[in-house]
Write a protein that holds these residues in place. Structure first.
Motif, PDB file in Angstrom:
ATOM      1  N   ASN A  64      37.046  26.790  46.634  1.00 47.51           N
ATOM      2  CA  ASN A  64      36.874  27.826  47.657  1.00 47.51           C
ATOM      3  C   ASN A  64      37.711  29.035  47.271  1.00 47.51           C
ATOM      4  O   ASN A  64      38.803  29.267  47.773  1.00 47.51           O
ATOM      5  N   ALA A  65      37.205  29.780  46.287  1.00 46.36           N
ATOM      6  CA  ALA A  65      37.964  30.898  45.753  1.00 46.36           C
ATOM      7  C   ALA A  65      38.108  31.981  46.804  1.00 46.36           C
ATOM      8  O   ALA A  65      37.233  32.191  47.631  1.00 46.36           O
ATOM      9  N   GLY A  66      39.253  32.685  46.739  1.00 44.98           N
ATOM     10  CA  GLY A  66      39.468  33.823  47.618  1.00 44.98           C
ATOM     11  C   GLY A  66      38.805  35.049  47.028  1.00 44.98           C
ATOM     12  O   GLY A  66      37.845  34.954  46.268  1.00 44.98           O
ATOM     13  N   VAL A  67      39.367  36.205  47.359  1.00 42.19           N
ATOM     14  CA  VAL A  67      38.867  37.467  46.816  1.00 42.19           C
ATOM     15  C   VAL A  67      39.351  37.576  45.369  1.00 42.19           C
ATOM     16  O   VAL A  67      40.545  37.462  45.098  1.00 42.19           O
ATOM     17  N   MET A  68      38.414  37.770  44.467  1.00 45.67           N
ATOM     18  CA  MET A  68      38.753  37.811  43.047  1.00 45.67           C
ATOM     19  C   MET A  68      38.660  39.244  42.538  1.00 45.67           C
ATOM     20  O   MET A  68      37.626  39.892  42.671  1.00 45.67           O
ATOM     21  N   GLN A  69      39.749  39.710  41.945  1.00 47.81           N
ATOM     22  CA  GLN A  69      39.753  41.045  41.360  1.00 47.81           C
ATOM     23  C   GLN A  69      40.035  40.934  39.863  1.00 47.81           C
ATOM     24  O   GLN A  69      40.865  40.134  39.440  1.00 47.81           O
ATOM     25  N   ASN A  70      39.360  41.740  39.101  1.00 43.86           N
ATOM     26  CA  ASN A  70      39.673  41.818  37.682  1.00 43.86           C
ATOM     27  C   ASN A  70      39.368  43.200  37.136  1.00 43.86           C
ATOM     28  O   ASN A  70      38.533  43.914  37.683  1.00 43.86           O
ATOM     29  N   PRO A  71      40.115  43.617  36.118  1.00 38.51           N
ATOM     30  CA  PRO A  71      41.232  42.859  35.546  1.00 38.51           C
ATOM     31  C   PRO A  71      42.486  42.944  36.425  1.00 38.51           C
ATOM     32  O   PRO A  71      42.540  43.753  37.348  1.00 38.51           O
ATOM     33  N   ARG A  72      43.492  42.140  36.160  1.00 42.44           N
ATOM     34  CA  ARG A  72      44.760  42.235  36.901  1.00 42.44           C
ATOM     35  C   ARG A  72      45.546  43.469  36.460  1.00 42.44           C
ATOM     36  O   ARG A  72      46.220  44.095  37.287  1.00 42.44           O
ATOM     37  N   HIS A  73      45.461  43.762  35.185  1.00 43.67           N
ATOM     38  CA  HIS A  73      46.150  44.943  34.649  1.00 43.67           C
ATOM     39  C   HIS A  73      45.164  45.709  33.781  1.00 43.67           C
ATOM     40  O   HIS A  73      44.404  45.105  33.028  1.00 43.67           O
ATOM     41  N   LEU A  74      45.222  47.031  33.897  1.00 43.37           N
ATOM     42  CA  LEU A  74      44.309  47.882  33.138  1.00 43.37           C
ATOM     43  C   LEU A  74      45.085  49.108  32.673  1.00 43.37           C
ATOM     44  O   LEU A  74      45.710  49.797  33.487  1.00 43.37           O
ATOM     45  N   VAL A  75      45.033  49.359  31.379  1.00 47.94           N
ATOM     46  CA  VAL A  75      45.691  50.539  30.818  1.00 47.94           C
ATOM     47  C   VAL A  75      44.607  51.455  30.269  1.00 47.94           C
ATOM     48  O   VAL A  75      43.745  51.019  29.508  1.00 47.94           O
ATOM     49  N   ARG A  76      44.652  52.694  30.673  1.00 51.24           N
ATOM     50  CA  ARG A  76      43.678  53.683  30.214  1.00 51.24           C
ATOM     51  C   ARG A  76      44.415  54.947  29.780  1.00 51.24           C
ATOM     52  O   ARG A  76      45.446  55.315  30.355  1.00 51.24           O
ATOM     53  N   ARG A  77      43.856  55.608  28.773  1.00 49.63           N
ATOM     54  CA  ARG A  77      44.370  56.925  28.360  1.00 49.63           C
ATOM     55  C   ARG A  77      43.760  57.977  29.273  1.00 49.63           C
ATOM     56  O   ARG A  77      42.661  57.801  29.806  1.00 49.63           O
ATOM     57  N   ARG A  78      44.478  59.062  29.426  1.00 50.75           N
ATOM     58  CA  ARG A  78      43.967  60.180  30.229  1.00 50.75           C
ATOM     59  C   ARG A  78      42.580  60.581  29.743  1.00 50.75           C
ATOM     60  O   ARG A  78      42.340  60.689  28.540  1.00 50.75           O
ATOM     61  N   GLY A  79      41.663  60.758  30.694  1.00 47.18           N
ATOM     62  CA  GLY A  79      40.305  61.167  30.350  1.00 47.18           C
ATOM     63  C   GLY A  79      39.319  60.013  30.237  1.00 47.18           C
ATOM     64  O   GLY A  79      38.104  60.232  30.260  1.00 47.18           O
ATOM     65  N   GLN A  80      39.804  58.784  30.123  1.00 45.90           N
ATOM     66  CA  GLN A  80      38.913  57.628  30.049  1.00 45.90           C
ATOM     67  C   GLN A  80      38.442  57.224  31.435  1.00 45.90           C
ATOM     68  O   GLN A  80      38.893  57.739  32.453  1.00 45.90           O
ATOM     69  N   GLU A  81      37.521  56.268  31.453  1.00 48.90           N
ATOM     70  CA  GLU A  81      37.009  55.735  32.713  1.00 48.90           C
ATOM     71  C   GLU A  81      37.659  54.384  33.007  1.00 48.90           C
ATOM     72  O   GLU A  81      37.921  53.602  32.095  1.00 48.90           O
ATOM     73  N   ALA A  82      37.919  54.142  34.274  1.00 55.28           N
ATOM     74  CA  ALA A  82      38.438  52.837  34.713  1.00 55.28           C
ATOM     75  C   ALA A  82      37.423  52.203  35.650  1.00 55.28           C
ATOM     76  O   ALA A  82      36.902  52.867  36.555  1.00 55.28           O
ATOM     77  N   ARG A  83      37.145  50.924  35.395  1.00 57.29           N
ATOM     78  CA  ARG A  83      36.209  50.170  36.244  1.00 57.29           C
ATOM     79  C   ARG A  83      36.940  48.962  36.790  1.00 57.29           C
ATOM     80  O   ARG A  83      37.395  48.111  36.023  1.00 57.29           O
ATOM     81  N   LEU A  84      37.026  48.882  38.128  1.00 55.97           N
ATOM     82  CA  LEU A  84      37.730  47.790  38.772  1.00 55.97           C
ATOM     83  C   LEU A  84      36.703  46.959  39.533  1.00 55.97           C
ATOM     84  O   LEU A  84      35.862  47.516  40.253  1.00 55.97           O
ATOM     85  N   ARG A  85      36.794  45.638  39.392  1.00 52.32           N
ATOM     86  CA  ARG A  85      35.799  44.756  39.985  1.00 52.32           C
ATOM     87  C   ARG A  85      36.395  43.897  41.089  1.00 52.32           C
ATOM     88  O   ARG A  85      37.552  43.496  41.012  1.00 52.32           O
ATOM     89  N   CYS A  86      35.558  43.603  42.063  1.00 55.94           N
ATOM     90  CA  CYS A  86      36.004  42.784  43.192  1.00 55.94           C
ATOM     91  C   CYS A  86      34.861  41.890  43.653  1.00 55.94           C
ATOM     92  O   CYS A  86      33.791  42.386  44.023  1.00 55.94           O
ATOM     93  N   SER A  87      35.107  40.587  43.651  1.00 53.82           N
ATOM     94  CA  SER A  87      34.148  39.643  44.217  1.00 53.82           C
ATOM     95  C   SER A  87      34.715  39.148  45.541  1.00 53.82           C
ATOM     96  O   SER A  87      35.783  38.532  45.561  1.00 53.82           O
ATOM     97  N   PRO A  88      34.028  39.398  46.654  1.00 54.07           N
ATOM     98  CA  PRO A  88      34.558  38.993  47.957  1.00 54.07           C
ATOM     99  C   PRO A  88      34.524  37.483  48.129  1.00 54.07           C
ATOM    100  O   PRO A  88      33.928  36.763  47.347  1.00 54.07           O
ATOM    101  N   MET A  89      35.197  37.042  49.179  1.00 52.05           N
ATOM    102  CA  MET A  89      35.149  35.616  49.528  1.00 52.05           C
ATOM    103  C   MET A  89      33.718  35.234  49.845  1.00 52.05           C
ATOM    104  O   MET A  89      32.936  36.040  50.365  1.00 52.05           O
TER     105      MET A  89
END
Lengths: 110, 116
Positions: free
Chosen positions: B1-26
């Motif tokens: 019975n997984a809770g809310v799952m987020q990935n990645p836990r840590h994300l490093v990006r250089r200025r100007g790049q794109e960041a994509r954060l994911r979330c799977s709800p309960m």
């Protein structure tokens, strides 16, 4: 200005002492929630208070909702190092959106 | 019975790049919320979504930020052309279909974005 004002911002006490954290607003809420957040983790719901004047106990934690439903307090008795964390109050204002206070950082030293 | 799952836990990006954060709800939760937290501060609301719909985006910056919650798959928070000021912890929360004011949120462990 924040919808929910928490005080104090930071509290450092010795193990075994008591502490109280306050959450105040000029708005009336139908309910108010308290969360605790540990470093590197997301907030975890502790309690929801709904009725004005309501008091809820969770082991050594006592939560109170003000009679006018504008404020709340969290009291911890005989604090332990495991109680260390960021305590956040939150309430729903418009719609289903939860608004958080600025938090009170509690440090319990052994 | 997984809770809310987020990935990645840590994300490093250089200025100007794109960041994509994911979330799977309960499982069973159809409401998703994104919050941003700066060091030593509380959580600031960004956006509230249901499946395929943005319900409230009043906390989203007008430019570079977007969010979606497709019919299939996780919710995505996208930040284009990241700047140093975007460095923060981004938390996702989910809740049940709510008919009352007292429903609590379940939070994920967050994604810590660092822009270098």
């Amino acid at each position: 200005t924040q919808l929910l004002e928490q005080s104090p911002q930071f509290l450092s006490i010795q193990e075994g002492e008591n502490l109280t954290v306050y959450c105040n607003s000029s708005s009336v809420f139908s309910s108010l929630q308290w969360y605790r957040q540990e470093p590197g983790e997301g907030p975890v719901l502790l309690v929801t208070v709904v009725t004005g004047g309501e008091v809820k106990k969770l082991k050594r934690l006592t939560f109170q909702f003000g009679d006018a439903r504008k404020d709340s307090s969290l009291h911890i008795t005989a604090a332990q190092p495991g109680d260390t964390g960021l305590y956040l109050c939150a309430a729903k204002a418009a719609g289903n959106k939860l608004t958080f206070g600025g938090g009170t950082r509690v440090l319990v030293k052994p | 019975n997984a809770g809310v799952m987020q990935n990645p836990r840590h994300l490093v990006r250089r200025r100007g790049q794109e960041a994509r954060l994911r979330c799977s709800p309960m499982k069973g939760h159809s409401h998703v919320y994104w919050y941003r937290q700066l060091p030593e501060e509380g959580l600031k609301f960004m956006v509230y979504l249901q499946k395929e719909n943005i319900i409230d985006e009043s906390g989203m910056p007008k430019e570079r930020f977007s969010a979606e919650f497709p019919k299939e798959g996780p919710s995505i928070l996208r930040i284009q052309q990241v700047v140093r000021g975007d460095s923060a912890a981004y938390f996702c929360a989910s809740s049940l279909i709510t008919s009352g004011q007292s429903d609590g949120y379940t939070f994920g462990s967050g994604t810590r974005l660092t822009v270098v």
